[in-house]
Write an enzyme that holds these catalytic residues in place. Structure first.
Site, PDB file in Angstrom:
ATOM      1  N   TYR A  10      57.030  35.748  -8.664  1.00 38.76           N
ATOM      2  CA  TYR A  10      56.930  34.562  -9.511  1.00 38.76           C
ATOM      3  C   TYR A  10      58.306  34.203 -10.084  1.00 38.76           C
ATOM      4  O   TYR A  10      59.085  35.062 -10.479  1.00 38.76           O
ATOM      5  CB  TYR A  10      55.942  34.775 -10.652  1.00 38.76           C
ATOM      6  CG  TYR A  10      54.496  34.819 -10.234  1.00 38.76           C
ATOM      7  CD1 TYR A  10      54.102  34.532  -8.926  1.00 38.76           C
ATOM      8  CD2 TYR A  10      53.497  35.161 -11.146  1.00 38.76           C
ATOM      9  CE1 TYR A  10      52.778  34.580  -8.551  1.00 38.76           C
ATOM     10  CE2 TYR A  10      52.157  35.206 -10.775  1.00 38.76           C
ATOM     11  CZ  TYR A  10      51.801  34.926  -9.477  1.00 38.76           C
ATOM     12  OH  TYR A  10      50.476  34.984  -9.104  1.00 38.76           O
ATOM     13  N   SER A  17      42.884  30.259  -9.720  1.00 36.89           N
ATOM     14  CA  SER A  17      42.657  28.819  -9.587  1.00 36.89           C
ATOM     15  C   SER A  17      41.239  28.435 -10.009  1.00 36.89           C
ATOM     16  O   SER A  17      40.507  27.783  -9.262  1.00 36.89           O
ATOM     17  CB  SER A  17      42.920  28.341  -8.152  1.00 36.89           C
ATOM     18  OG  SER A  17      43.017  26.938  -8.087  1.00 36.89           O
ATOM     19  N   LEU A  63      40.217  26.187 -11.937  1.00 43.55           N
ATOM     20  CA  LEU A  63      40.017  24.730 -11.987  1.00 43.55           C
ATOM     21  C   LEU A  63      40.353  24.079 -10.646  1.00 43.55           C
ATOM     22  O   LEU A  63      40.408  22.852 -10.545  1.00 43.55           O
ATOM     23  CB  LEU A  63      40.879  24.113 -13.097  1.00 43.55           C
ATOM     24  CG  LEU A  63      40.654  24.640 -14.508  1.00 43.55           C
ATOM     25  CD1 LEU A  63      41.424  23.790 -15.520  1.00 43.55           C
ATOM     26  CD2 LEU A  63      39.177  24.685 -14.860  1.00 43.55           C
ATOM     27  N   GLY A 107      43.306  21.843 -10.743  1.00 38.69           N
ATOM     28  CA  GLY A 107      43.089  20.723 -11.666  1.00 38.69           C
ATOM     29  C   GLY A 107      41.911  19.849 -11.306  1.00 38.69           C
ATOM     30  O   GLY A 107      41.508  18.984 -12.091  1.00 38.69           O
TER      31      GLY A 107
END
Length: 330
Positions: free
Chosen positions: A53, A216, A218, A221
């Site tokens: 990351y 993830s 959502l 999004g």
């Protein structure tokens, strides 16, 4: 905040996992520290990161941001169950060297020491295999892990993006070797709009006592009220959400989801998280807030009770594959 055991272990973790992937690329260090402080204040004790990351030339940057936060003291490190991952090559583009990626014993040893240095700690609580390594046998992997556990550098091991049969293979080999408890968690793509994990991954995790950690939640999004935000705030969808909404049927499905929640007076993003918390085997979803306000919304989801009527409505909008193995057979 509510807590649960991580799989079959005695480790207690919060039902929300703080994802840190945005720390560095989208959220600067100061704001990242503010979010981590807010997470602790809210009772979130499970933090997830990965050695890659920061991405590109900044690989490792996210772990360094977390390490600098730990260095502020105030029992920050003692209060956090720290999870990071190994697999990706840490070299910059064009500087990829053999044995600097995947899950060979050599790379695991090197990667752990590098992560510990960036994180400014002496141990990692949950060390996760970021992907399946098709080239390295689990006998070699577990041998390397056993050494690190004996050295006190890691405590538990988890997987990420593993299919069900690899979860079974990894833990069966661990059991035959003895002396190691094997995988204790699986981090997988799982949300209302993407339920394929229910066919094999979740059943395998439950059978072998792994906590399921959805990433993830959502769906990029898509489940966070994206259509409503377009209409009321002028915020256009981007990334995976934008690509999905180009499909007419998919857009109609998301509209039906938002209409259902509007009828119940609920926020889509909070419901998507709360739904995952109702699923068998789920420890807690990973939330990756870019702001303190987004974190506060995620925390509210833990206390949200979903009615049977609403759960049934969600299944109508997003039908899952059905129970396993029946989903494969008919």
């Amino acid at each position: 905040m509510k807590y649960t055991q991580l799989g079959r272990t005695g480790l207690k973790v919060s039902r929300l996992v703080l994802g840190t992937m945005n720390f560095g690329p989208q959220t600067d260090e100061a704001d990242s520290h503010t979010i981590m402080d807010a997470a602790l204040d809210a009772g979130i004790n499970f933090f997830d990161t990965a050695n890659v990351y920061g991405w590109g030339e900044n690989k490792g940057r996210t772990e360094s941001i977390i390490g600098n936060w730990f260095a502020k003291g105030g029992e920050r490190r003692d209060k956090v169950v720290l999870a990071t991952k190994v697999y990706g090559n840490m070299g910059t583009d064009g500087d990829v060297w053999p044995n600097h990626d995947k899950l060979s014993a050599l790379n695991i040893r090197r990667a752990v020491d590098a992560s510990l240095k960036r994180l400014r700690t002496d141990h990692i609580d949950v060390y996760q295999f970021h992907h399946v390594d098709r080239d390295t046998p689990f006998e070699e992997i577990w041998q390397a892990i056993d050494v690190l556990v004996q050295q006190g550098k890691i405590l538990y091991v988890g997987s990420s993006n593993f299919p069900g049969y690899k979860i079974a293979q990894a833990n069966e080999i661990a059991a035959r070797r003895g002396g190691t408890i094997g995988l204790v968690s699986e981090q997988c793509l799982y949300n209302l709009a993407e339920r394929r994990a229910e066919m094999e991954v979740v059943p395998a995790a439950q059978e072998y006592g792994l906590g399921v950690i959805p990433w993830s939640p959502l769906h990029g999004g898509l489940l966070g009220g994206v259509i409503k935000k377009e209409a009321t705030q002028g915020r256009r969808a981007s990334g995976r959400a934008a690509d999905t909404l180009k499909d007419t049927k998919a857009r109609e499905q998301i509209q039906a989801y938002e209409d259902l929640l509007d009828k119940h007076g609920l926020e889509p993003g909070e419901v998507a998280l709360a739904w995952l918390l109702t699923r068998p085997g789920v420890t807690g979803p990973i939330v990756g807030p870019r702001t303190a306000e987004q974190l506060a919304s995620a925390v509210r989801a833990v206390e949200l009770e979903l009615s049977e009527e609403l759960l049934a409505g969600l299944d109508e909008v997003f039908p899952g594959p059905g129970p396993s193995p029946e989903a494969f057979a008919w």
